[in-house]
Design a protein around this motif. Sequence first.
Motif, mmCIF file in Angstrom:
data_model
loop_
_atom_site.group_PDB
_atom_site.id
_atom_site.type_symbol
_atom_site.label_atom_id
_atom_site.label_comp_id
_atom_site.label_asym_id
_atom_site.label_seq_id
_atom_site.Cartn_x
_atom_site.Cartn_y
_atom_site.Cartn_z
ATOM 1 N N ASN A 22 23.755 61.860 -50.436
ATOM 2 C CA ASN A 22 24.577 63.059 -50.000
ATOM 3 C C ASN A 22 25.939 62.965 -51.027
ATOM 4 N N GLU A 23 26.644 61.787 -51.409
ATOM 5 C CA GLU A 23 27.727 61.086 -51.995
ATOM 6 C C GLU A 23 26.638 61.896 -53.200
ATOM 7 N N TYR A 24 26.041 61.405 -53.920
ATOM 8 C CA TYR A 24 25.292 61.422 -55.651
ATOM 9 C C TYR A 24 24.819 63.329 -55.446
ATOM 10 N N TYR A 25 24.191 63.670 -54.204
ATOM 11 C CA TYR A 25 23.902 65.162 -54.182
ATOM 12 C C TYR A 25 25.867 65.588 -54.883
ATOM 13 N N ARG A 26 26.591 65.206 -54.259
ATOM 14 C CA ARG A 26 27.768 65.761 -54.067
ATOM 15 C C ARG A 26 28.628 66.168 -55.490
ATOM 16 N N ASP A 27 28.272 64.070 -55.972
ATOM 17 C CA ASP A 27 29.100 63.997 -57.134
ATOM 18 C C ASP A 27 28.589 64.877 -58.420
ATOM 19 N N LYS A 28 27.206 65.432 -58.133
ATOM 20 C CA LYS A 28 26.688 66.131 -59.870
ATOM 21 C C LYS A 28 26.419 67.292 -59.447
ATOM 22 N N GLY A 29 27.170 67.903 -58.357
ATOM 23 C CA GLY A 29 27.409 69.222 -58.050
ATOM 24 C C GLY A 29 26.086 70.037 -57.389
ATOM 25 N N LEU A 30 25.334 69.079 -56.660
ATOM 26 C CA LEU A 30 23.502 69.484 -56.611
ATOM 27 C C LEU A 30 23.749 70.305 -55.279
ATOM 28 N N ALA A 31 24.305 69.445 -54.228
ATOM 29 C CA ALA A 31 25.071 70.043 -52.683
ATOM 30 C C ALA A 31 26.290 69.678 -52.177
ATOM 31 N N LEU A 32 26.210 70.282 -50.685
ATOM 32 C CA LEU A 32 27.634 69.646 -50.421
ATOM 33 C C LEU A 32 26.974 69.395 -48.963
ATOM 34 N N VAL A 33 26.865 68.341 -47.816
ATOM 35 C CA VAL A 33 26.191 68.047 -47.059
ATOM 36 C C VAL A 33 26.855 66.669 -46.032
ATOM 37 N N GLN A 34 26.930 67.299 -45.402
ATOM 38 C CA GLN A 34 27.677 65.767 -44.446
ATOM 39 C C GLN A 34 27.344 65.697 -43.107
ATOM 40 N N LYS A 35 27.252 64.254 -42.911
ATOM 41 C CA LYS A 35 27.343 63.644 -41.236
ATOM 42 C C LYS A 35 27.778 64.126 -40.167
ATOM 43 N N ILE A 36 27.541 65.379 -39.483
ATOM 44 C CA ILE A 36 28.423 65.306 -38.121
ATOM 45 C C ILE A 36 28.081 64.246 -36.968
ATOM 46 N N PRO A 37 29.263 64.154 -36.833
ATOM 47 C CA PRO A 37 29.174 62.832 -35.858
ATOM 48 C C PRO A 37 29.459 63.545 -34.614
ATOM 49 N N THR A 38 28.665 62.586 -33.580
ATOM 50 C CA THR A 38 28.687 62.536 -31.694
ATOM 51 C C THR A 38 29.747 62.081 -31.242
ATOM 52 N N PRO A 39 30.216 63.278 -30.910
ATOM 53 C CA PRO A 39 31.671 63.291 -29.581
ATOM 54 C C PRO A 39 31.205 61.924 -28.455
ATOM 55 N N ILE A 40 31.860 60.738 -29.025
ATOM 56 C CA ILE A 40 32.084 60.459 -27.514
ATOM 57 C C ILE A 40 33.719 59.756 -26.877
ATOM 58 N N THR A 41 33.438 59.338 -25.423
ATOM 59 C CA THR A 41 34.779 58.913 -24.780
ATOM 60 C C THR A 41 34.375 57.597 -24.415
ATOM 61 N N PRO A 42 35.345 56.830 -25.120
ATOM 62 C CA PRO A 42 35.473 55.115 -24.725
ATOM 63 C C PRO A 42 35.402 55.027 -23.501
ATOM 64 N N LEU A 43 34.663 53.780 -22.914
ATOM 65 C CA LEU A 43 35.012 53.569 -21.755
ATOM 66 C C LEU A 43 35.677 52.788 -21.870
ATOM 67 N N HIS A 44 35.145 51.461 -22.954
ATOM 68 C CA HIS A 44 36.141 49.754 -22.713
ATOM 69 C C HIS A 44 36.046 49.416 -23.968
ATOM 70 N N PHE A 45 37.596 49.516 -24.580
ATOM 71 C CA PHE A 45 38.027 49.126 -25.522
ATOM 72 C C PHE A 45 39.258 47.827 -25.789
ATOM 73 N N ASP A 46 37.715 47.213 -26.870
ATOM 74 C CA ASP A 46 38.232 45.370 -26.929
ATOM 75 C C ASP A 46 39.232 45.796 -27.964
ATOM 76 N N SER A 47 41.049 45.312 -27.674
ATOM 77 C CA SER A 47 41.829 45.302 -28.453
ATOM 78 C C SER A 47 42.087 44.117 -28.865
ATOM 79 N N GLU A 48 41.836 43.322 -28.974
ATOM 80 C CA GLU A 48 41.951 42.091 -29.708
ATOM 81 C C GLU A 48 41.004 42.434 -30.398
ATOM 82 N N ARG A 49 40.248 42.698 -30.804
ATOM 83 C CA ARG A 49 39.315 43.453 -31.899
ATOM 84 C C ARG A 49 39.283 44.813 -32.440
#
Length: 178
Positions: A22-49
């Motif tokens: 998709n980046e290549y297609y965009r650079d060449k002006g052939l297409a503009l396509v994006q990944k759609i992120p899936t919304p998540i709700t975090p339950l646990h977060f490792d603050s150290e990492r």
Amino acid sequence: MATWKTRGLRGSAFESLINSTNEYYRDKGLALVQKIPTPITPLHFDSERKLITEAYFEKDSTVDYIGVVQEIPICFDAKECKTDTFSLQNIHEHQYNFMKEFEEQGGVSFVLIFFTDRNDMYYMRFSELRKYIERVEKEGHARNFKYEELEDDYFLRSDGPAIVHYLEGLSLDIAERD
């Protein structure tokens, strides 16, 4: 509750190849396509990492990618399959319905399938997907299709930096619609 630990990273290598294409297609002006992120709700977060270690999906996603190719709206999902039998359970009802509605609005929907053991990529037109879904509903067929059933013309070949060169499949798909 589905967590990203159990299914969120499946297909990430294939998606990385699609993102690069998709980046290549965009650079060449052939297409503009994006990944759609899936919304998540975090339950646990490792603050150290600084890392989310467990989360759940807030809602059903639609498809993996959406965009436009030379004024043609497209949407597609990316799937991986290790065997020669693709289970239609990998296409969720809400995804199928979104692709169907997208087609009804004049867009082009498809699924890119990577058969990992064969190292083959396939462009599945929405009409072909619908055929497999309908044969389950009307004929009671098993909820799958076999690699051998697929049309040779829709297997994708890499083309230089376009590793997942789906514009070939899209061109053929559009030509067959006219």
